[in-house]
Design an enzyme around this catalytic site. Structure first.
Site, PDB file in Angstrom:
ATOM      1  N   MET A  30       0.866  -1.189   0.000  1.00  0.00           N
ATOM      2  CA  MET A  30       0.000   0.000   0.000  1.00  0.00           C
ATOM      3  C   MET A  30       0.898   1.231   0.000  1.00  0.00           C
ATOM      4  O   MET A  30       1.534   1.548   1.002  1.00  0.00           O
ATOM      5  CB  MET A  30      -0.944  -0.016   1.202  1.00  0.00           C
ATOM      6  CG  MET A  30      -1.994  -1.121   1.098  1.00  0.00           C
ATOM      7  SD  MET A  30      -3.341  -0.943   2.279  1.00  0.00           S
ATOM      8  CE  MET A  30      -2.536  -1.377   3.782  1.00  0.00           C
ATOM      9  N   CYS A 124      -2.790  -0.649 -10.311  1.00  0.00           N
ATOM     10  CA  CYS A 124      -2.870   0.690  -9.717  1.00  0.00           C
ATOM     11  C   CYS A 124      -3.887   1.551 -10.466  1.00  0.00           C
ATOM     12  O   CYS A 124      -3.820   1.699 -11.686  1.00  0.00           O
ATOM     13  CB  CYS A 124      -1.496   1.357  -9.742  1.00  0.00           C
ATOM     14  SG  CYS A 124      -1.538   2.997  -9.002  1.00  0.00           S
ATOM     15  N   GLY A 226      -8.946  -8.402  -1.479  1.00  0.00           N
ATOM     16  CA  GLY A 226     -10.040  -7.423  -1.496  1.00  0.00           C
ATOM     17  C   GLY A 226     -11.015  -7.627  -0.364  1.00  0.00           C
ATOM     18  O   GLY A 226     -11.690  -8.663  -0.293  1.00  0.00           O
TER      19      GLY A 226
HETATM   20  C1  LIG Z   1      -3.493   3.594   0.188  1.00  0.00           C
HETATM   21  C2  LIG Z   1      -3.347   2.399  -0.714  1.00  0.00           C
HETATM   22  C3  LIG Z   1      -2.181   2.243  -1.448  1.00  0.00           C
HETATM   23  C4  LIG Z   1      -2.022   1.124  -2.296  1.00  0.00           C
HETATM   24  N1  LIG Z   1      -0.835   0.956  -2.968  1.00  0.00           N
HETATM   25  C5  LIG Z   1      -0.632  -0.161  -3.714  1.00  0.00           C
HETATM   26  C6  LIG Z   1       0.631  -0.441  -4.317  1.00  0.00           C
HETATM   27  O1  LIG Z   1       1.617   0.282  -4.149  1.00  0.00           O
HETATM   28  N2  LIG Z   1       0.718  -1.558  -5.088  1.00  0.00           N
HETATM   29  C7  LIG Z   1      -0.344  -2.417  -5.266  1.00  0.00           C
HETATM   30  O2  LIG Z   1      -0.211  -3.414  -5.973  1.00  0.00           O
HETATM   31  N3  LIG Z   1      -1.524  -2.193  -4.675  1.00  0.00           N
HETATM   32  C8  LIG Z   1      -1.690  -1.100  -3.888  1.00  0.00           C
HETATM   33  N4  LIG Z   1      -2.878  -0.925  -3.247  1.00  0.00           N
HETATM   34  C9  LIG Z   1      -3.934  -1.938  -3.357  1.00  0.00           C
HETATM   35  C10 LIG Z   1      -3.796  -2.983  -2.226  1.00  0.00           C
HETATM   36  O3  LIG Z   1      -2.604  -3.731  -2.359  1.00  0.00           O
HETATM   37  C11 LIG Z   1      -4.980  -3.963  -2.256  1.00  0.00           C
HETATM   38  O4  LIG Z   1      -5.005  -4.599  -3.503  1.00  0.00           O
HETATM   39  C12 LIG Z   1      -6.320  -3.265  -2.016  1.00  0.00           C
HETATM   40  O5  LIG Z   1      -6.229  -2.358  -0.930  1.00  0.00           O
HETATM   41  C13 LIG Z   1      -7.431  -4.282  -1.727  1.00  0.00           C
HETATM   42  O6  LIG Z   1      -7.087  -5.084  -0.626  1.00  0.00           O
HETATM   43  P1  LIG Z   1      -7.650  -4.801   0.863  1.00  0.00           P
HETATM   44  O7  LIG Z   1      -9.146  -4.726   0.753  1.00  0.00           O
HETATM   45  O8  LIG Z   1      -7.159  -5.966   1.668  1.00  0.00           O
HETATM   46  O9  LIG Z   1      -7.086  -3.499   1.310  1.00  0.00           O
HETATM   47  C14 LIG Z   1      -3.066   0.173  -2.411  1.00  0.00           C
HETATM   48  C15 LIG Z   1      -4.230   0.354  -1.654  1.00  0.00           C
HETATM   49  C16 LIG Z   1      -4.385   1.433  -0.808  1.00  0.00           C
HETATM   50  C17 LIG Z   1      -5.643   1.565  -0.004  1.00  0.00           C
END
Ligand SMILES: Cc1cc2nc3c(=O)[nH]c(=O)nc-3n(C[C@H](O)[C@H](O)[C@H](O)COP(=O)(O)O)c2cc1C
Length: 339
Positions: A30, A124, A226
């Site tokens: 993230m 992204c 997700g």
């Molecule tokens: C603030 C933020 C920054 C993120 N930065 C990246 C990143 O650098 N690379 C990436 O592949 N996904 C990034 N993501 C996506 C997360 O890796 C993940 O796929 C997404 O948050 C869904 O998963 P979760 O519901 O468990 O948070 C980011 C998400 C958030 C909220």
């Protein structure tokens, strides 16, 4: 958070790959959140038995020039220590770009610096990134996912996994299977899928079914991602998608115990208020020790509390109490004073 509180991790041992015996639980990248200091404190939890299989770094942007060693080390300071956090959890270096030649060059360089894995970001949704032909833009043309993956795979030693992270599509999930097959054809070791389209950004609903369609279409392992915010969500996602390997992002901020809980090694419903407070103060100390300034540290602390506050009432209260404070000293004092 002593080792004893966690019990015996033998129940569902840590799989280092999604196709190895045990349970694979990755900590999601993230950008702006999961820096080296965050990874350090999270993987050090429970006496270094955090339950996390693998971390992925924030993305390293690859444009039409070499990525310097300094940039790699800034995104992944663990490279200076063999590519793992001090607790021994491997940290994959994530690359974001679209030019096969330069992505291959960056992948080779990351591996030469000791990255235990190279992850490619095709998910992204940031406008600035998409407008410069990066991230989820490539989902519109799965053949480009294949080309970049193939080029990186060819440049990185076979012993180092090259993994791919995608969303289910740009504006609908129809191309999901094509995207997954493209990643496989390109030689991805495994595929992580965030069950949302690019246009959805982070809005509900998450589409775990589409992840399942991809899983059925390919023979490489698929990691589901997700909205995995609880044990129930992990179970339901497993049932709907058929996946048995998962990546957790925002959930780790409010529920850092989820990794051990999923392994059947954490009896309580959640971390106590005191444990959470301790963890946050440890994060602050780690950021300062890693050279972050007080202002940047305050920003990171607010960020963690804001996101964690979506899952825990005490974190939401702490966030409210510190969100307008200007100094780290005040924020720490406020956190400490609230028992
Ligand atoms: C603030 C933020 C920054 C993120 N930065 C990246 C990143 O650098 N690379 C990436 O592949 N996904 C990034 N993501 C996506 C997360 O890796 C993940 O796929 C997404 O948050 C869904 O998963 P979760 O519901 O468990 O948070 C980011 C998400 C958030 C909220």
């Amino acid at each position: 958070m002593s080792r004893e509180q966690v019990g015996d991790l033998a129940e569902l041992p840590i799989a280092l790959r999604p196709d190895a015996p045990g349970l694979f639980l990755a900590l999601a990248p993230m950008d702006g959140v999961t820096d080296g200091s965050y990874r350090e404190v999270l993987t050090a939890m429970f006496g270094g038995r955090s339950g996390i299989s693998v971390c992925v770094s924030e993305f390293v942007r690859v444009l039409r020039q070499p990525v310097t060693e300094a940039v790699f080390l800034r995104h992944c300071p663990e490279l200076a220590r063999g590519g793992s956090t001090r607790a021994g959890v491997p940290v994959f270096v994530q690359l974001l770009g679209s030019d096969p030649k330069w992505m291959a060059e960056a992948g080779a360089r990351a591996a030469a610096l000791g990255a235990p894995g190279v992850d490619l970001n095709f998910g992204c949704p940031a406008k600035t990134v998409n407008n410069s032909d990066g991230g989820a833009t490539l989902l519109k043309q799965p053949c480009r996912v294949e080309q970049v993956t193939r080029a990186v795979r060819a440049a990185v030693p076979a012993s180092v996994p090259v993994t791919v992270k995608v969303r289910v599509g740009w504006d609908d999930a129809a191309p999901m299977v094509d995207i997954a097959m493209a990643a496989e054809q390109g030689g991805a070791t495994w595929l992580t899928i965030h069950g949302r389209t690019r246009t959805q950004l982070y809005k509900p609903p998450v589409d775990w079914k589409a992840i399942g369609r991809a899983r059925e279409a390919v023979s490489m392992p698929v990691v589901a991602n997700g909205d995995l915010f609880s044990l129930d969500a992990l179970r339901e996602c497993g049932q709907v998608s058929g996946c048995s390997a998962f990546m957790i992002g925002r959930g780790a901020m409010g529920r850092p115990e989820l990794f051990v809980q999923a392994r059947g090694c954490f009896e309580r419903a959640s971390l106590s208020r005191a444990d959470m407070q301790q963890l946050l103060l440890r994060y602050v100390a780690q950021l300062l020790a890693d050279g972050a300034g007080a202002h940047a540290t305050l920003g990171r602390l607010k960020q963690w509390l804001r996101m964690g506050g979506l899952l825990r009432a005490d974190m939401a209260q702490w966030f409210d109490a510190i969100k307008r404070l200007q100094t780290l000293a005040e924020a720490k004092a406020t956190l400490l004073a609230s028992q």
